[in-house]
Design an enzyme around this catalytic site. Structure first.
Site, PDB file in Angstrom:
ATOM      1  N   LEU A 196     -63.124 -31.133  79.994  1.00 48.76           N
ATOM      2  CA  LEU A 196     -63.427 -29.861  80.665  1.00 48.76           C
ATOM      3  C   LEU A 196     -63.654 -28.776  79.617  1.00 48.76           C
ATOM      4  CD1 LEU A 196     -60.836 -29.892  83.612  1.00 48.76           C
ATOM      5  CD2 LEU A 196     -63.189 -30.762  83.584  1.00 48.76           C
ATOM      6  N   GLY A 254     -54.546 -33.144  78.301  1.00 53.58           N
ATOM      7  CA  GLY A 254     -54.451 -31.885  79.047  1.00 53.58           C
ATOM      8  C   GLY A 254     -55.645 -31.651  79.950  1.00 53.58           C
ATOM      9  N   ASP A 255     -56.858 -31.678  79.385  1.00 49.63           N
ATOM     10  CA  ASP A 255     -58.073 -31.486  80.175  1.00 49.63           C
ATOM     11  C   ASP A 255     -59.061 -32.624  79.935  1.00 49.63           C
ATOM     12  OD1 ASP A 255     -58.700 -30.900  77.595  1.00 49.63           O
ATOM     13  OD2 ASP A 255     -59.703 -28.997  77.998  1.00 49.63           O
ATOM     14  N   GLU A 256     -58.549 -33.798  79.598  1.00 52.46           N
ATOM     15  CA  GLU A 256     -59.394 -34.966  79.333  1.00 52.46           C
ATOM     16  C   GLU A 256     -59.156 -36.039  80.398  1.00 52.46           C
ATOM     17  OE1 GLU A 256     -59.673 -36.431  75.254  1.00 52.46           O
ATOM     18  OE2 GLU A 256     -58.443 -34.722  74.656  1.00 52.46           O
TER      19      GLU A 256
END
Length: 330
Positions: free
Chosen positions: A199, A240-242
């Protein structure tokens, strides 16, 4: 009161499953429990071999032969349904020429109690049958309790295992689940595609609106990924955002490009959190198991990661497929 009647009364008390027969094999008296087995068939007056079929000894086929078997053990069963099996012992009565046949259910007692709704009153006071039935019931209850406990334990183990493989924030699979699935697919020599999605601008959402907004964005992104993939695809949050998406038995590039395009388009749309827009995008890299002569999980993950960072270098919000050209550029 005749001697025969006195004997019958005594037998009813001592062994309520009996037959008192005369020298011709005609039933003179039947124990109350035995008569209970055939309430609509008065046994008195019937021939014992008309009511029962003799199973053992097979050599006995006549009434005189049966009456002569003092102390012999018999196995017999009713000729009509239900064909309950009984065990018997013949005790001759020299004065009358008749005999007493004392009967019991043997191993058929469970069926008999079920078929005829027998109670402890239907057995002799010294008969251990009811105590044995209580033991059987206690064992059955214990086995059922054990089975129920095992089912609960299995359920708890499955729940714990599911929890160990689940990302608590998004409900997606976690890295552990991804590693497990990759190992299984490679061991089974299955073909698959692995899509690594990151993201973009997620950190700015966290910094500007706080972690609650960031959690909301992750949850919405997870929902979109599930909606744009098949039911047997696996979507995992691995950082985290993967995110990683594994497409089993799908290596067609055009299809993967189409899925990536839909994901990017939907994730580019602002997500409203407490009337505040959360703007992100998605960069995606994909590798195919078929791109490797000997597929290894680490190699395929690295290839998808290489393709992902090529997408970021190319301006983000785009999809790149791992290739020899990208490999040469890294």
């Amino acid at each position: 009161m005749t001697h025969t009647q006195e004997l019958a009364d005594l037998l009813e008390t001592l062994c309520p499953i009996f037959l008192l027969v005369d020298r011709s094999g005609c039933i003179q008296q039947a124990g109350p429990t035995l008569q209970k087995l055939r309430p609509e068939l008065p046994l008195v007056g019937l021939g014992v071999l008309d009511v029962f079929e003799l199973i053992r000894p097979r050599t006995v086929t006549t009434l005189p032969a049966l009456m002569s078997m003092a102390g012999a053990k018999l196995h017999l069963r009713f000729r009509d349904e239900p064909r309950t099996t009984l065990k018997g012992l013949v005790a001759p009565l020299p004065e009358s020429g008749g005999a007493v046949i004392n009967l019991s259910f043997g191993i058929s007692i469970l069926d008999a109690v079920r078929d005829y709704a027998l109670t402890s009153a239907d057995f002799s006071g010294t008969d251990l049958a009811i105590e044995l039935l209580y033991l059987v019931e206690a064992k059955s209850a214990a086995m059922e309790a054990s089975r129920s406990l095992n089912l609960r334990l299995q359920g708890a183990m499955l729940a714990a295992e599911e929890q160990a493989y689940t990302d608590t924030l998004t409900g997606l699979k976690n890295r552990r689940a991804m590693d497990h699935l990759l190992g299984h697919l490679i061991l089974a020599n299955s073909t698959f595609a692995l899509m690594h999605l990151d993201l973009d601008f997620f950190k700015s959402v966290n910094d500007r609106l706080g972690h609650a907004a960031g959690d909301y964005v992750l949850q919405q992104a997870a929902r979109i990924m599930l909606e744009e993939t098949r039911g047997d695809d696996t979507v995992a949050r691995v950082g985290g955002d993967e995110f990683v998406i594994i497409f089993k038995n799908l290596t067609r590039v055009e299809t993967l490009e189409s899925i990536a395009g839909r994901l990017i388009a939907r994730l580019n749309e602002p997500m409203m959190f407490q009337d505040q827009p959360c703007c992100i995008s998605a960069s995606i890299g994909t590798a195919l198991s078929t791109q490797f002569k000997v597929p290894k999980a680490a190699d395929i993950l690295h290839a998808a990661d290489v393709a992902l960072y090529q997408a970021k270098r190319d301006g983000r919000s785009c999809h790149r497929l791992y290739s020899t050209l990208i490999k040469a550029q890294t």
